[in-house]
Write a protein that holds these residues in place. Structure first.
Motif, PDB file in Angstrom:
ATOM      1  N   ILE A 229      76.398  87.390  57.137  1.00  0.00           N
ATOM      2  CA  ILE A 229      75.104  86.964  57.914  1.00  0.00           C
ATOM      3  C   ILE A 229      75.100  85.204  58.173  1.00  0.00           C
ATOM      4  CG2 ILE A 229      72.766  86.495  58.025  1.00  0.00           C
ATOM      5  CD1 ILE A 229      72.311  89.213  56.440  1.00  0.00           C
ATOM      6  N   LEU A 230      75.883  84.804  56.965  1.00  0.00           N
ATOM      7  CA  LEU A 230      76.192  83.190  57.164  1.00  0.00           C
ATOM      8  C   LEU A 230      76.822  82.857  58.331  1.00  0.00           C
ATOM      9  CD1 LEU A 230      76.691  82.393  53.567  1.00  0.00           C
ATOM     10  CD2 LEU A 230      74.539  81.905  54.715  1.00  0.00           C
ATOM     11  N   ILE A 231      78.039  83.577  58.850  1.00  0.00           N
ATOM     12  CA  ILE A 231      79.050  83.324  59.787  1.00  0.00           C
ATOM     13  C   ILE A 231      78.213  83.712  61.036  1.00  0.00           C
ATOM     14  CG2 ILE A 231      81.179  83.792  60.822  1.00  0.00           C
ATOM     15  CD1 ILE A 231      81.267  82.102  58.352  1.00  0.00           C
ATOM     16  N   MET A 232      77.490  84.733  61.105  1.00  0.00           N
ATOM     17  CA  MET A 232      76.778  85.409  62.298  1.00  0.00           C
ATOM     18  C   MET A 232      75.546  84.196  62.683  1.00  0.00           C
ATOM     19  SD  MET A 232      74.853  88.908  62.821  1.00  0.00           S
ATOM     20  CE  MET A 232      73.364  88.452  61.944  1.00  0.00           C
ATOM     21  N   LEU A 233      75.100  83.733  61.698  1.00  0.00           N
ATOM     22  CA  LEU A 233      73.807  82.804  62.145  1.00  0.00           C
ATOM     23  C   LEU A 233      74.368  81.366  62.535  1.00  0.00           C
ATOM     24  CD1 LEU A 233      71.448  82.967  59.115  1.00  0.00           C
ATOM     25  CD2 LEU A 233      71.006  83.476  61.450  1.00  0.00           C
ATOM     26  N   ALA A 234      75.921  81.105  61.759  1.00  0.00           N
ATOM     27  CA  ALA A 234      76.574  79.994  62.448  1.00  0.00           C
ATOM     28  C   ALA A 234      77.001  80.201  63.929  1.00  0.00           C
ATOM     29  CB  ALA A 234      77.756  79.617  61.636  1.00  0.00           C
ATOM     30  N   LEU A 235      77.370  81.385  64.155  1.00  0.00           N
ATOM     31  CA  LEU A 235      77.883  81.432  65.602  1.00  0.00           C
ATOM     32  C   LEU A 235      76.948  81.551  66.356  1.00  0.00           C
ATOM     33  CD1 LEU A 235      80.624  84.483  64.733  1.00  0.00           C
ATOM     34  CD2 LEU A 235      81.023  82.021  65.821  1.00  0.00           C
ATOM     35  N   PHE A 236      75.624  82.146  65.769  1.00  0.00           N
ATOM     36  CA  PHE A 236      74.368  82.219  66.830  1.00  0.00           C
ATOM     37  C   PHE A 236      73.846  81.040  67.267  1.00  0.00           C
ATOM     38  CE2 PHE A 236      69.697  82.764  67.662  1.00  0.00           C
ATOM     39  CZ  PHE A 236      69.876  83.478  68.873  1.00  0.00           C
ATOM     40  N   LEU A 237      73.859  80.134  66.225  1.00  0.00           N
ATOM     41  CA  LEU A 237      73.445  78.571  66.457  1.00  0.00           C
ATOM     42  C   LEU A 237      74.450  77.805  67.409  1.00  0.00           C
ATOM     43  CD1 LEU A 237      72.230  77.862  62.836  1.00  0.00           C
ATOM     44  CD2 LEU A 237      70.771  77.704  64.798  1.00  0.00           C
ATOM     45  N   SER A 238      75.701  78.115  67.003  1.00  0.00           N
ATOM     46  CA  SER A 238      76.718  77.686  68.210  1.00  0.00           C
ATOM     47  C   SER A 238      76.311  78.091  69.512  1.00  0.00           C
ATOM     48  CB  SER A 238      78.106  77.961  67.622  1.00  0.00           C
ATOM     49  OG  SER A 238      78.365  77.585  66.362  1.00  0.00           O
ATOM     50  N   PHE A 239      76.242  79.165  69.752  1.00  0.00           N
ATOM     51  CA  PHE A 239      75.599  79.757  71.115  1.00  0.00           C
ATOM     52  C   PHE A 239      74.500  79.219  71.723  1.00  0.00           C
ATOM     53  CE2 PHE A 239      72.644  82.458  72.981  1.00  0.00           C
ATOM     54  CZ  PHE A 239      73.204  82.833  74.518  1.00  0.00           C
TER      55      PHE A 239
END
Length: 215
Positions: free
Chosen positions: A52-62
């Motif tokens: 989830i940490l990486i998923m949130l990082a990717l989503f915030l990057s988006f």
């Protein structure tokens, strides 16, 4: 088998939207962020708390990509700074404690910060942007330092991803505040997309190897 299919579908869609970004005849609103959104959705199919940490990082990057495409530079920096915080937490959760040996790695983010303050920051004329660039520089330097302390699997791969990310952001800053770099769009986005894909792929691969070991 299911996991392999998810990775392949995610990779193919990532490449399609990545290529679409570079093609001027393909008109999509805010198409900068679509490849990263694909990676985010790809990770959402995996039931692993730490991912989830990486998923949130990717989503915030988006979101950062989208606000950047809308020319909201301050908000772009804000969302990417939040993304880096999640990357930092991910790396430090499997990081080693500071030791004399690890102090060497601290020189890397310090060098990056020195470059920021000496070469780029004097050219940032807007006071608000100057504050934002300073804070963002500290956070991304911390992210780079944290990946060198990371002791989990695929340590080298994560370091390459982080360094590509930092390189991409450095080109953005230089191109925006110091002087125009030829073909900067292609340099920035190619290194950025590769970095984010590596974060996605290595996280999935690590998760799969862990499950195989448990089973």
């Amino acid at each position: 088998m299911k996991n392999i299919v998810i990775v392949w579908i995610t990779t193919i869609l990532f490449l399609i939207f990545g290529v679409a970004f570079f093609l001027p005849n393909i008109s999509l609103p805010y198409k900068t962020g679509y490849p990263i959104l694909i990676l985010t959705l790809g990770l959402s199919f995996f039931e692993e708390r730490k991912m989830i940490l990486i998923m949130l990082a990717l989503f915030l990057s988006f979101i950062g990509d989208t606000t950047g495409a809308m020319h909201y530079f301050i908000f772009q920096m804000l969302f990417f700074a939040l993304a880096h915080i999640f990357y930092i937490v991910y790396f430090l959760s499997d990081g080693s404690s500071l030791s004399l040996k690890n102090l060497f790695y601290i020189l890397i983010p310090i060098s990056l910060l020195a470059f920021l303050f000496i070469a780029i920051l004097p050219s940032v004329n807007n006071p608000i942007e100057r504050i934002g660039v300073t804070l963002y520089g500290v956070i991304i330097s911390t992210m780079l330092g944290s990946v060198f302390l990371y002791k989990g699997k695929f340590h080298t791969g994560y370091i390459i991803a982080a360094m590509l990310f930092v390189f991409s952001d450095s080109i953005i800053a230089w191109n925006r505040f110091v002087s125009i770099i030829p073909y900067s769009k292609y340099i920035i986005m190619t290194t950025y997309y590769i970095a984010q894909y590596l974060f996605f792929y290595l996280t999935v691969k690590q998760r799969n190897q862990l499950k195989e070991k448990i089973s």
